[in-house]
Every structure is written in C-alpha cells, then in structure tokens.
Design a protein around this motif. Structure first.
Motif, short mmCIF file in Angstrom:
data_model
loop_
_atom_site.label_atom_id
_atom_site.label_comp_id
_atom_site.label_asym_id
_atom_site.label_seq_id
_atom_site.Cartn_x
_atom_site.Cartn_y
_atom_site.Cartn_z
N ARG A 62 0.81 -1.22 0.00
CA ARG A 62 0.00 0.00 0.00
C ARG A 62 0.85 1.27 0.00
O ARG A 62 0.30 2.37 -0.13
CB ARG A 62 -0.94 -0.01 1.20
N PHE A 63 2.14 1.12 0.13
CA PHE A 63 3.05 2.27 0.03
C PHE A 63 3.35 2.47 -1.47
O PHE A 63 4.44 2.19 -1.95
CB PHE A 63 4.36 1.99 0.79
N ASN A 64 2.37 2.98 -2.20
CA ASN A 64 2.50 3.05 -3.65
C ASN A 64 2.33 4.44 -4.23
O ASN A 64 2.06 4.61 -5.41
CB ASN A 64 1.50 2.08 -4.31
N ARG A 65 2.49 5.46 -3.39
CA ARG A 65 2.30 6.83 -3.85
C ARG A 65 3.55 7.37 -4.55
O ARG A 65 4.68 7.08 -4.12
CB ARG A 65 1.91 7.73 -2.67
N ILE A 66 3.33 8.16 -5.61
CA ILE A 66 4.42 8.77 -6.37
C ILE A 66 4.10 10.26 -6.50
O ILE A 66 2.97 10.63 -6.83
CB ILE A 66 4.54 8.14 -7.78
N ASN A 67 5.10 11.12 -6.23
CA ASN A 67 4.89 12.56 -6.28
C ASN A 67 6.07 13.26 -6.93
O ASN A 67 7.22 12.81 -6.82
CB ASN A 67 4.71 13.13 -4.87
N LEU A 83 11.29 2.97 2.85
CA LEU A 83 9.97 3.58 2.76
C LEU A 83 9.75 4.28 1.43
O LEU A 83 8.67 4.20 0.85
CB LEU A 83 9.78 4.60 3.90
N ALA A 84 10.78 4.98 0.96
CA ALA A 84 10.63 5.74 -0.28
C ALA A 84 11.99 6.08 -0.85
O ALA A 84 13.02 6.03 -0.16
CB ALA A 84 9.83 7.03 -0.03
N ALA A 85 12.00 6.41 -2.13
CA ALA A 85 13.23 6.80 -2.82
C ALA A 85 12.97 8.08 -3.60
O ALA A 85 11.91 8.26 -4.20
CB ALA A 85 13.70 5.70 -3.76
N ILE A 90 11.51 13.19 -8.43
CA ILE A 90 10.34 12.34 -8.26
C ILE A 90 10.54 11.47 -7.03
O ILE A 90 11.55 10.80 -6.90
CB ILE A 90 10.11 11.43 -9.49
N ARG A 91 9.55 11.49 -6.13
CA ARG A 91 9.60 10.65 -4.93
C ARG A 91 8.61 9.51 -5.10
O ARG A 91 7.42 9.74 -5.35
CB ARG A 91 9.27 11.46 -3.69
N ALA A 92 9.10 8.30 -4.97
CA ALA A 92 8.26 7.12 -5.11
C ALA A 92 8.35 6.28 -3.84
O ALA A 92 9.45 6.01 -3.35
CB ALA A 92 8.69 6.28 -6.31
N GLU A 93 7.19 5.88 -3.31
CA GLU A 93 7.19 5.01 -2.14
C GLU A 93 7.59 3.60 -2.55
O GLU A 93 7.53 3.21 -3.71
CB GLU A 93 5.81 5.02 -1.48
N ALA A 94 7.98 2.82 -1.54
CA ALA A 94 8.60 1.52 -1.80
C ALA A 94 7.69 0.55 -2.52
O ALA A 94 8.16 -0.32 -3.27
CB ALA A 94 9.06 0.91 -0.47
N GLY A 95 6.37 0.66 -2.32
CA GLY A 95 5.45 -0.29 -2.93
C GLY A 95 4.97 0.10 -4.32
O GLY A 95 4.18 -0.64 -4.92
N ALA A 96 5.44 1.22 -4.86
CA ALA A 96 5.04 1.64 -6.21
C ALA A 96 5.68 0.72 -7.25
O ALA A 96 6.85 0.34 -7.13
CB ALA A 96 5.47 3.08 -6.45
#
Length: 279
Positions: free
Chosen positions: A64-69, A163-165, A76-82
């Motif tokens: 569920r950690f699939n948000r990208i901004n 968590l995110a990259a 670009i920040r992408a969560e680990a589950g994207a």
C-alpha cells in the motif's frame, strides 16, 4: 506465503500485515516490539523464495506504500510499494526520463532499490538522490553518497525498511521514453515470457559472464525437480510448472550450481532472496 510471492510457493507466516502509511507502520512496529515478535518486510514478493516451513513472526507488506509525487525540479519521490512501470510512466507524463530500463522489470521501487535493479549496464541507484528508511521507530533519510552499493546490491543497516526513494531524473521527450518502454517490453517478452510463475532471473550474472550461458553449458536447460523447472525459454529462470514446493526450487537451484561449478568453475549466487524455515 504462496499467495504473496511470484513463485507461488512458501509456507504460512504467523502474521501478515499491510500497513496503509508510515504512521500505520510505526504503530505496527511498536506493537511487534512490545510483544518481542520477529518480523520481515517484503514488497510484492517478486524476488522472494519462502521455504515450505513458512515464516515465524510477522511479514510486513509495503504493497500500500505506492504513492508517487513530483517534489521539485526533475525530482520524483516514489514510495517503496510503487510498481516500477508506474514510476517510469509518472515521470514520462512530466517529460522526465533516465530510468526507462526498469519499466520491464517486474516488481516495486523498494525491491528495485534494494537490489540496485537495472539493465544494459545501468543500475537504478545511479539516479537516486536520497533514500528514506525506517530504523526502529525513527524515519531517517540517507543521501546516495552515504550508501554502500554496487552491482545488484545495496547494503542497508540491519533492520532497516525502505519507505521511499527520491530520484533526480533528466528531461526526456515522452515519445523517447515510450520507445524505450516498447523496446524493453518487446525484448523481455521475447526472452523472458516463460509462461509460468517465476521470480525473474534466479542467479546473478558473474562478472563478465551470463548465468544463462553457464547453465546451458552445464546442460541444465529444461531440468526438472518436482514441479520446478529450469525454463526451456530462458535458463536463468526457474519456473513453477504447477504444484512446485520451495524444496523443489532449492534442490533444483543446488543442482544448477553444482553443475555450473563442475563445468565452468564458477560459483553461481542466487539473485532471489531466500527466507523462512524448513518444514
């Protein structure tokens, strides 16, 4: 865990959790710590082989950690589950590129980062600006220069959860990215569409060599153990022909490694992550 891995094998976990966001994850981690329960984090199980005895403790899925901004100029920040392709598409829509080679790699950003996934001589960490990790109950950010990484690996602190990259990309014509995605998809479809559940490349490529060639040279293309088989289409893919167990895959992998060492003197190393207990 056979329901949560691309190989479709693996015994049960004591607890399986999909936290919604960082706050939810922190609540879970505090509870696990209070109960002194062991845990492990996974993405969507694309690069994972769980033994038949399953996993004691908790499995934490970051699905569920699939948000990208977009958080800044070319950032670009992408969560680990994207999903990897979702990240490439998100950047493409904003005229950014430079990581199109991960579009055809099944899996998530967290997994791609942890194994420095790539293709054609490039690795995704080359585009990394920073990495957000959870260490205990503390969220920490590491710049790329602070990380220890190389070909198909990233060394993280013990117990760290990605968590995110944050990626710094380059300006790129969306059509150029589309062409890159198309070529990569066609190439992978022609070489990697093995038709059965797999974890992608099972072994790392030794320096200067291709694992599949070494396996072919050892005569193991098409070899079978139970329901597991060395794919006849791509011999670095071990596939589940139906009803395979983790033990089948482990025995088949051992046969491949022994045969390659005997014929080529090369000791293959698994690219998949092997976890869990024997029955």
């Amino acid at each position: 865990m056979s329901k949560h891995t691309s190989l479709k094998v693996g015994g049960t976990a004591d607890l399986y959790a999909e936290p919604e966001d960082t706050d939810d994850l922190l609540t879970l981690m505090r509870s696990l710590k209070e109960h002194q329960a062991p845990w492990m984090a996974i993405g969507r199980g694309y690069n994972l082989l769980v033994r038949d005895g399953g996993i004691r403790g908790a499995v934490i899925s970051l699905a569920r950690f699939n948000r990208i901004n977009e958080v800044g100029e070319r950032l670009i920040r992408a969560e680990a589950g994207a999903e990897n392709l979702a990240l490439v598409r998100f950047a493409q829509e904003r005229g950014l590129g430079g990581i199109g080679y991960i579009s055809g790699i099944p899996g998530t950003v967290g997994g791609a980062v942890k194994m420095n996934a790539g293709a054609y001589g490039s690795g995704v960490l080359e585009r990394l600006e920073s990495l957000t990790l959870l260490l205990g109950d503390t969220v920490t950010e590491y710049r790329r220069e602070e990380l220890d990484y190389g070909y198909r690996h990233l060394t993280l602190p013990v117990g760290a959860i990605v968590l995110a990259a944050l990626f710094r990309l380059t300006e790129c014509d969306p059509q150029e990215t589309e062409e890159e995605i198309r070529k990569d998809t066609e190439l992978r479809r022609s070489k990697h569409n093995v038709g059965f559940p797999s974890a992608g490349s099972f072994f790392k490529n030794p320096a200067g060599q291709a694992a599949w060639r070494l396996i072919d040279r050892a005569g193991l293309r098409g070899a079978v153990v139970g329901g597991a088989q060395v794919s006849e289409m791509h011999s670095n893919f071990l596939i589940n022909r139906g009803g395979a167990t983790a033990a089948d895959f482990l025995e088949l992998a051992k046969r491949v490694k022994d045969a390659v060492f005997k014929t080529s003197g090369v000791e293959l190393e698994e690219e998949v992550r092997i976890v869990g207990e024997e029955p």
